[in-house]
Design a protein around this motif. Sequence first.
Motif, PDB file in Angstrom:
ATOM      1  N   VAL A  73      -5.170  21.145  -1.374  1.00 24.48           N
ATOM      2  CA  VAL A  73      -5.184  19.759  -1.755  1.00 24.48           C
ATOM      3  C   VAL A  73      -3.891  19.371  -2.273  1.00 24.48           C
ATOM      4  CG1 VAL A  73      -6.306  18.018  -3.353  1.00 24.48           C
ATOM      5  CG2 VAL A  73      -7.619  19.825  -2.265  1.00 24.48           C
ATOM      6  N   GLU A  74      -3.606  18.169  -1.912  1.00 18.80           N
ATOM      7  CA  GLU A  74      -2.194  17.619  -2.562  1.00 18.80           C
ATOM      8  C   GLU A  74      -2.619  16.106  -2.876  1.00 18.80           C
ATOM      9  OE1 GLU A  74       1.118  17.394  -0.045  1.00 18.80           O
ATOM     10  OE2 GLU A  74       1.414  19.642  -0.077  1.00 18.80           O
ATOM     11  N   VAL A  75      -2.400  15.573  -4.267  1.00 21.24           N
ATOM     12  CA  VAL A  75      -2.640  14.523  -4.646  1.00 21.24           C
ATOM     13  C   VAL A  75      -1.355  13.954  -5.456  1.00 21.24           C
ATOM     14  CG1 VAL A  75      -4.032  12.870  -6.082  1.00 21.24           C
ATOM     15  CG2 VAL A  75      -5.255  14.838  -4.855  1.00 21.24           C
ATOM     16  N   GLY A  76      -0.736  12.795  -5.284  1.00 17.85           N
ATOM     17  CA  GLY A  76       0.334  12.392  -6.023  1.00 17.85           C
ATOM     18  C   GLY A  76       0.572  10.833  -6.020  1.00 17.85           C
ATOM     19  N   VAL A  77       1.778  10.418  -6.424  1.00 15.71           N
ATOM     20  CA  VAL A  77       2.002   9.062  -6.561  1.00 15.71           C
ATOM     21  C   VAL A  77       3.444   8.869  -5.907  1.00 15.71           C
ATOM     22  CG1 VAL A  77       0.762   8.689  -8.788  1.00 15.71           C
ATOM     23  CG2 VAL A  77       2.929   9.493  -8.853  1.00 15.71           C
ATOM     24  N   SER A  78       3.820   7.728  -5.671  1.00 10.38           N
ATOM     25  CA  SER A  78       5.115   7.359  -5.101  1.00 10.38           C
ATOM     26  C   SER A  78       5.931   6.199  -5.625  1.00 10.38           C
ATOM     27  CB  SER A  78       4.959   7.393  -3.676  1.00 10.38           C
ATOM     28  OG  SER A  78       4.007   6.475  -3.202  1.00 10.38           O
ATOM     29  N   ILE A  79       7.088   6.280  -5.438  1.00 13.40           N
ATOM     30  CA  ILE A  79       7.719   4.836  -5.870  1.00 13.40           C
ATOM     31  C   ILE A  79       8.874   4.736  -5.150  1.00 13.40           C
ATOM     32  CG2 ILE A  79       9.457   6.139  -7.457  1.00 13.40           C
ATOM     33  CD1 ILE A  79       8.013   2.640  -7.849  1.00 13.40           C
ATOM     34  N   GLY A  80       9.085   3.380  -4.311  1.00 18.58           N
ATOM     35  CA  GLY A  80      10.090   3.306  -3.323  1.00 18.58           C
ATOM     36  C   GLY A  80      10.643   1.948  -3.451  1.00 18.58           C
ATOM     37  N   LEU A  81      11.272   1.610  -2.554  1.00 18.19           N
ATOM     38  CA  LEU A  81      11.814   0.296  -2.434  1.00 18.19           C
ATOM     39  C   LEU A  81      11.856  -0.068  -0.827  1.00 18.19           C
ATOM     40  CD1 LEU A  81      13.733  -1.944  -3.519  1.00 18.19           C
ATOM     41  CD2 LEU A  81      15.693  -0.906  -2.709  1.00 18.19           C
ATOM     42  N   THR A  82      11.325  -1.229  -0.528  1.00 23.44           N
ATOM     43  CA  THR A  82      10.881  -1.872   0.531  1.00 23.44           C
ATOM     44  C   THR A  82      11.683  -3.278   0.637  1.00 23.44           C
ATOM     45  OG1 THR A  82       8.920  -1.073   0.820  1.00 23.44           O
ATOM     46  CG2 THR A  82       9.452  -3.038   2.130  1.00 23.44           C
ATOM     47  N   PHE A 139      -1.082   9.039  -2.747  1.00 20.90           N
ATOM     48  CA  PHE A 139      -1.392   9.663  -1.717  1.00 20.90           C
ATOM     49  C   PHE A 139      -1.934  10.807  -1.834  1.00 20.90           C
ATOM     50  CE2 PHE A 139       2.694  11.430  -3.180  1.00 20.90           C
ATOM     51  CZ  PHE A 139       2.491  12.756  -3.068  1.00 20.90           C
ATOM     52  N   PHE A 140      -2.688  11.471  -0.850  1.00 21.54           N
ATOM     53  CA  PHE A 140      -3.488  12.633  -0.863  1.00 21.54           C
ATOM     54  C   PHE A 140      -3.658  13.343   0.372  1.00 21.54           C
ATOM     55  CE2 PHE A 140      -6.636   9.697   0.690  1.00 21.54           C
ATOM     56  CZ  PHE A 140      -7.299  10.227   1.662  1.00 21.54           C
ATOM     57  N   ASN A 141      -3.698  14.685   0.663  1.00 19.67           N
ATOM     58  CA  ASN A 141      -3.805  15.454   1.585  1.00 19.67           C
ATOM     59  C   ASN A 141      -4.563  16.542   1.244  1.00 19.67           C
ATOM     60  OD1 ASN A 141      -1.489  14.129   3.325  1.00 19.67           O
ATOM     61  ND2 ASN A 141      -0.007  15.210   1.637  1.00 19.67           N
ATOM     62  N   TYR A 146       5.695  12.501  -5.645  1.00 14.85           N
ATOM     63  CA  TYR A 146       5.566  13.610  -6.334  1.00 14.85           C
ATOM     64  C   TYR A 146       4.273  13.792  -6.421  1.00 14.85           C
ATOM     65  CZ  TYR A 146       5.291  16.909 -10.256  1.00 14.85           C
ATOM     66  OH  TYR A 146       5.210  17.968 -11.115  1.00 14.85           O
ATOM     67  N   ALA A 147       3.848  15.084  -6.194  1.00 19.18           N
ATOM     68  CA  ALA A 147       2.413  15.608  -6.036  1.00 19.18           C
ATOM     69  C   ALA A 147       2.012  16.416  -7.642  1.00 19.18           C
ATOM     70  CB  ALA A 147       1.894  16.741  -4.928  1.00 19.18           C
ATOM     71  N   PHE A 148       1.045  15.728  -8.069  1.00 19.18           N
ATOM     72  CA  PHE A 148       0.762  16.372  -9.516  1.00 19.18           C
ATOM     73  C   PHE A 148      -0.324  17.038  -9.386  1.00 19.18           C
ATOM     74  CE2 PHE A 148      -1.190  12.058  -9.166  1.00 19.18           C
ATOM     75  CZ  PHE A 148      -2.315  12.189  -9.418  1.00 19.18           C
TER      76      PHE A 148
END
Length: 195
Positions: A63-72, A112-114, A55-57
């Motif tokens: 500019v995009e800056v966000g956080v992620s959550i996942g499963l590996t 993450f960021f773009n 999700y990019a807050f």
Amino acid sequence: ISHRNRLLFDYERINRDVIRSTPSQTFTFRGNTFTANAQIDAFFDTSYVSVDYGYAFIANPTVEVGVSIGLTLMRLHNGIGLSVQGDSGSSVSRDLRDNSTFNVPLPLPGFFFNVRPHPRWVIEGGTRLIKATIGDYTTTFVEAKAGVDYRIGHGIGAGASYYYNKSTVDREGSSTNGRIVFTFNGPEAYVVFAF
């Protein structure tokens, strides 16, 4: 998925072989003792598959800056055995006398960021990391990547980045006690398909 939401699917597999290594001290693997100065073959294979929601807050055209959550799901397969003299080749059999496989599920938060300084150029990066204890396993996983993409046009592009990955797994159980540390890093080049 949308202006602020994204999904990332990732699969990586790396096999490493050690041909006729000579240990400096005696050690035990799965109940078998290997003496110092004996010639051994060994392998350590690592693979993982992951899915992340991001999700990019901050989300605007540049500019995009966000956080992620996942499963590996990480799979570790390692083995060791006495070297077979006269065996030529640069690979080790995966059927060595003593080998074991561990599957370790991990939740994986990240950042993450773009940055788009030009409509065709994208500077991007991010990191994912976790330290967790699940049953007999304590796992630390760190991944970081930074690079530049160039959009050629019509949803096709190319990119280059630097990638770093380190996994540490400690296990204390009835059949195996030990630590595995696996690190790889370096440049990578890739093709981008965007829609």
